[in-house]
Design an enzyme around this catalytic site. Structure first.
Site, short mmCIF file in Angstrom:
data_model
loop_
_atom_site.label_atom_id
_atom_site.label_comp_id
_atom_site.label_asym_id
_atom_site.label_seq_id
_atom_site.Cartn_x
_atom_site.Cartn_y
_atom_site.Cartn_z
N ASP A 254 0.85 -1.18 0.00
CA ASP A 254 0.00 0.00 0.00
C ASP A 254 0.89 1.24 0.00
O ASP A 254 1.92 1.28 0.68
CB ASP A 254 -0.87 -0.01 1.27
CG ASP A 254 -2.32 0.34 0.98
OD1 ASP A 254 -2.56 1.48 0.53
OD2 ASP A 254 -3.19 -0.51 1.22
N ASP B 173 -3.47 4.70 -2.28
CA ASP B 173 -4.61 5.20 -1.52
C ASP B 173 -5.10 6.55 -2.07
O ASP B 173 -4.28 7.45 -2.32
CB ASP B 173 -4.14 5.38 -0.07
CG ASP B 173 -5.27 5.52 0.92
OD1 ASP B 173 -5.97 4.54 1.15
OD2 ASP B 173 -5.43 6.64 1.46
N GLU C 102 -6.70 3.63 -5.94
CA GLU C 102 -8.02 3.68 -5.31
C GLU C 102 -8.74 4.89 -5.87
O GLU C 102 -8.41 6.03 -5.54
CB GLU C 102 -7.90 3.78 -3.79
CG GLU C 102 -9.26 3.62 -3.13
CD GLU C 102 -9.37 4.20 -1.73
OE1 GLU C 102 -10.38 3.94 -1.08
OE2 GLU C 102 -8.47 4.94 -1.29
N HIS D 49 -11.28 -3.76 2.81
CA HIS D 49 -11.31 -3.44 4.24
C HIS D 49 -12.18 -2.23 4.58
O HIS D 49 -12.30 -1.87 5.74
CB HIS D 49 -9.87 -3.20 4.71
CG HIS D 49 -9.25 -2.03 4.02
ND1 HIS D 49 -8.91 -2.03 2.68
CD2 HIS D 49 -8.93 -0.80 4.46
CE1 HIS D 49 -8.42 -0.87 2.33
NE2 HIS D 49 -8.42 -0.09 3.40
N ASP D 50 -12.74 -1.58 3.56
CA ASP D 50 -13.59 -0.41 3.81
C ASP D 50 -15.08 -0.72 3.63
O ASP D 50 -15.91 0.16 3.84
CB ASP D 50 -13.22 0.72 2.84
CG ASP D 50 -11.82 1.25 3.09
OD1 ASP D 50 -11.36 1.20 4.24
OD2 ASP D 50 -11.19 1.73 2.13
#
Ligand code: NOJ
Length: 536
Positions: free
Chosen positions: A104, A206, A272, A333-334
Site C-alpha cells: 500500500d 490510496d 483507489e 477493508h472499507d
C-alpha cells in the site's frame, strides 16, 4: 479473439488477494497479525488457494489512528508487524513461490506524528511548512473553506501555536501533503523507489484522486442528492466534492508516479479511485501512461441484481480505451463483508464465480473465500474512526475481523484474544473445516482459481454478454484462441429455464451447486442461485 503470442503481464492474468495484516495471522501472541504470520501462511496462499499476487494493507510505523493509513515513516515497518528484515524475508518467500507482492502507498496524507509534519507545524518559517496545506483562518476565525472530512467534521484543524489551519480530509491526525510542492513530489517518488529496490512488484495507491486540490481551495457546493438522515457532523456527505478531488492537474502527478514505476521492470500501479466512468477512465492515461489498474469498485454499491451488474460490466467494457485492462473488486477493508451485503452464502457463491470469470483482474479480499460474514462488534469495541464518529452502522471493523484458520480458540489466528473478535461460526467457518468439505465456499474458490489459471479464455479472452431469455440471469461468453467458456449465473431464488441457442453441448467446468457433466446450453435449467461455468 487471437491472443497467440501476445504478451500479457502478471497483473493481467493473475488473481490478486488482499491481506489486512492486522487480521491475517498473529505469530507473536499479541492479538494482532504480523508479517511473520503472513510468511507462515504463504503455502496456503500459493498452493491451497492458488492466487498470484498479494496486496498488503499498510504495515508501516503508525499511531494507528486510522489503522495504518496514518503513516509516521514511509520507509520502515511498525514493530507491531515486524521489521524490515522480516519484510525482506516475506518478499523472498513470496518470490520463491512465484507470488508477487503489492504494498500500500498512502501518498495523500501522513500521520501527524511523521517527522515531516512535526517539523512543518513547528513554525510558519519551518523549511517543511509548505510540505503540508496550511491556510489562515477566515476573518471570523473559521476554517479557510467549507470542506468536510470523510470521517465527519470539518476538513481543517487549527494549530493554535502557529495560528493557521491545516487540511485533513480524514481524521485530524492525517494531515495532507502538498503535492504542488516539488520537494514533496521528489520525496514521495523516492518512497516508491525504496520499496521497489526491496523487491515489491507494485503498489495499491490510496485515494490518488485527492492528491491535488483546487488551486484556490474554493468552497464545495452542496449535494442536492445527499441522503436524508445523515448525522449532523457529516459535512462531507452533504457536499459535492467538486474542488477537493479529481482535479485535472492530478494526471500530471500520476504520470510522474508511473514513470517512476517504469524505472523498474514490470511493476504495477493500482489506484483507489471513485467517480463516474468518464472521469475514472482517464486514470489509465491518454496512452496508457498512468495507472495500469484504476480500481473498479462499480459492482460494490449496485443492487445485487443480474441486470444492474451486467449493465455496469457492459458500460465498463464500452468505456475502456484499447490499452485499458479491466479489473473487478467486490470487497475490501472499507466495505461490509460481501456475504452479508449480497444476501447470503448462496449469493456469495455466485459472486465468487462472477468475480473470477469476468474479463479483468480480480481482487479477492481475505476471508471472502470462506464466505466470512460481517463480524459482530460490541459497541464499546468499535475501533474504526469512521464508526466512532459517524455511528456504529458505519464501522468498517465488521470487515476486518481475524482470518479463521481452524476450530481452535481464536480460530487459529492468535493464542490470545484478538484485537477484533472472530465470528461466532468460526468452528465451522474456517480453512481447515472447509478444506475437508467438497461443497464449501473455499473449495469453490480453489476450483474457480484453478480453472481460471488453466483457461486462456478466462484469463485473457474476450467478453460477450448473452441474452438468457429469462430475468435475473447474467450470462456471457469468454473466448480466446478457439477456446470458449460460457458463464450462466442465476441471481434468482428460484430455478430458471434459459436458452442459449447456437451452442453445442457444454462440459461443466465449475458449478456453484456441485453439478458435473454435460449440459445443453440451448435448453438449460439453472437451480436457485446457481452459477455454471462450462466449456463449449
Ligand atoms: C482509503 C483506505 O482504504 C481507508 O481504509 C482509509 O481510511 C482512507 N483511504 C484514508 O487513508
Amino acid at each position: 479473439m487471437s491472443t497467440v503470442g501476445k504478451p500479457y503481464h502478471w497483473w493481467q492474468t493473475g488473481v490478486v488477494y488482499q491481506i489486512y495484516p492486522r487480521s491475517f495471522q498473529d505469530s507473536n501472541g499479541d492479538g494482532i497479525g504480523d508479517l511473520a504470520g503472513i510468511i507462515l501462511r504463504m503455502d496456503y496462499l500459493k498452493d491451497t488457494l492458488g492466487v498470484d499476487a498479494i496486496w498488503l494493507s499498510p504495515f508501516y510505523p503508525s499511531p494507528m489512528v486510522d489503522f495504518g493509513y496514518d503513516i509516521a515513516d514511509y520507509c520502515d515497518v511498525d514493530p507491531m508487524f515486524g521489521d524490515l528484515a522480516t519484510f525482506d524475508r516475506l518478499v523472498a518467500e513470496a518470490h520463491r513461490r512465484g507470488l508477487k507482492v503489492i504494498v500500500d502507498y498512502v501518498p495523500n496524507h501522513t500521520s501527524d506524528q511523521h517527522a515531516w509534519f512535526v517539523e512543518s507545524r513547528a513554525s510558519r518559517q519551518s523549511p517543511k511548512r509548505e510540505w503540508y496545506i496550511w491556510r489562515d483562518p477566515k476573518p471570523d476565525g473559521s476554517p479557510p473553506n467549507n470542506w468536510g472530512g470523510f470521517f465527519g467534521g470539518p476538513a481543517w484543524t487549527l494549530d493554535p501555536a502557529t495560528g493557521q489551519y491545516y487540511l485533513h480530509q480524514f481524521v485530524p491526525e492525517q494531515p495532507e501533503l502538498n503535492w504542488r510542492n516539488p520537494e514533496v513530489v521528489r520525496a514521495m517518488l523516492d518512497v516508491l523507489r525504496f520499496w521497489m529496490k526491496r523487491g515489491v512488484d507494485g503498489f495499491r495507491m490510496d485515494v490518488v484522486g485527492l492528491l491535488i486540490k483546487d488551486a484556490e481551495l474554493r468552497d464545495n457546493p452542496p449535494n442536492p442528492n445527499a441522503p436524508a438522515g445523515l448525522p449532523p457532523n457529516d459535512i462531507f456527505g452533504r457536499q459535492l466534492h467538486t474542488y477537493s478531488e479529481d482535479q485535472d492537474e492530478v494526471h500530471d502527478l500520476i504520470r510522474q508516479i508511473r514513470c517512476t514505476l517504469d524505472e523498474f521492470p514490470d511493476r504495477v500501479g493500482i489506484g483507489e479511485l471513485w467517480g463516474d466512468l468518464p472521469r475514472w477512465v482517464k486514470y489509465y492515461g491518454e496512452n496508457g501512461d498512468e495507472l495500469q489498474l484504476p480500481f473498479n469498485f462499480r459492482l460494490i454499491h449496485l443492487p445485487w441484481k443480474a441486470e444492474a451488474l451486467q449493465a455496469s460490466v457492459d458500460a465498463l467494457e464500452a468505456a475502456l480505451p484499447p490499452f485499458g485492462w479491466p479489473n473487478y473488486v467486490l470487497s475490501n477493508h472499507d466495505q461490509a463483508r460481501f456475504a452479508s451485503r449480497c444476501g447470503g452464502q448462496a449469493q456469495a457463491r455466485v459472486a465468487a464465480m462472477l468475480l473470477l470469470s469476468l474479463r479483468g483482474t480480480p481482487t479477492v479480499y481475505y476471508g471472502d473465500e470462506l464466505g466470512l460474514e460481517n463480524g459482530v462488534i460490541p459497541p464499546h469495541k468499535i475501533q474504526d474512526p469512521q464508526g466512532v464518529n459517524l455511528g456504529a452502522h458505519r464501522t468498517r471493523d465488521v470487515a476486518r475481523t481475524p482470518m479463521q484458520w481452524d476450530a481452535r480458540p481464536q480460530a487459529g489466528f492468535s493464542s490470545v484474544e484478538p484485537w477484533l473478535p472472530v465470528t461466532s461460526d468460526f468452528e465451522v467457518r474456517n480453512v481447515a473445516a472447509q478444506l475437508q468439505d467438497p461443497s464449501s465456499v473455499l473449495t469453490l474458490y480453489r476450483r474457480l482459481i484453478a480453472v481460471r489459471r488453466g483457461s486462456r479464455a478466462l484469463q485473457v479472452g474476450s467478453y460477450r454478454p448473452l441474452e438468457a431469455g429469462a430475468p435475473g440471469v447474467f450470462a456471457f461468453v469468454r473466448e480466446a484462441d478457439g477456446e470458449r467458456v460460457l458463464a450462466a449465473l442465476n441471481f434468482n431464488g428460484e430455478p430458471v429455464q434459459v436458452a442459449f441457442p447456437g451452442f453445442g453441448a457444454g462440459q461443466i467446468l465449475v458449478s456453484t451447486s456441485g453439478r458435473e457433466g454435460e449440459v445443453a446450453p440451448a435448453d438449460l435449467t439453472l437451480a436457485p442461485h446457481e452459477g455454471l461455468l462450462m466449456t463449449l
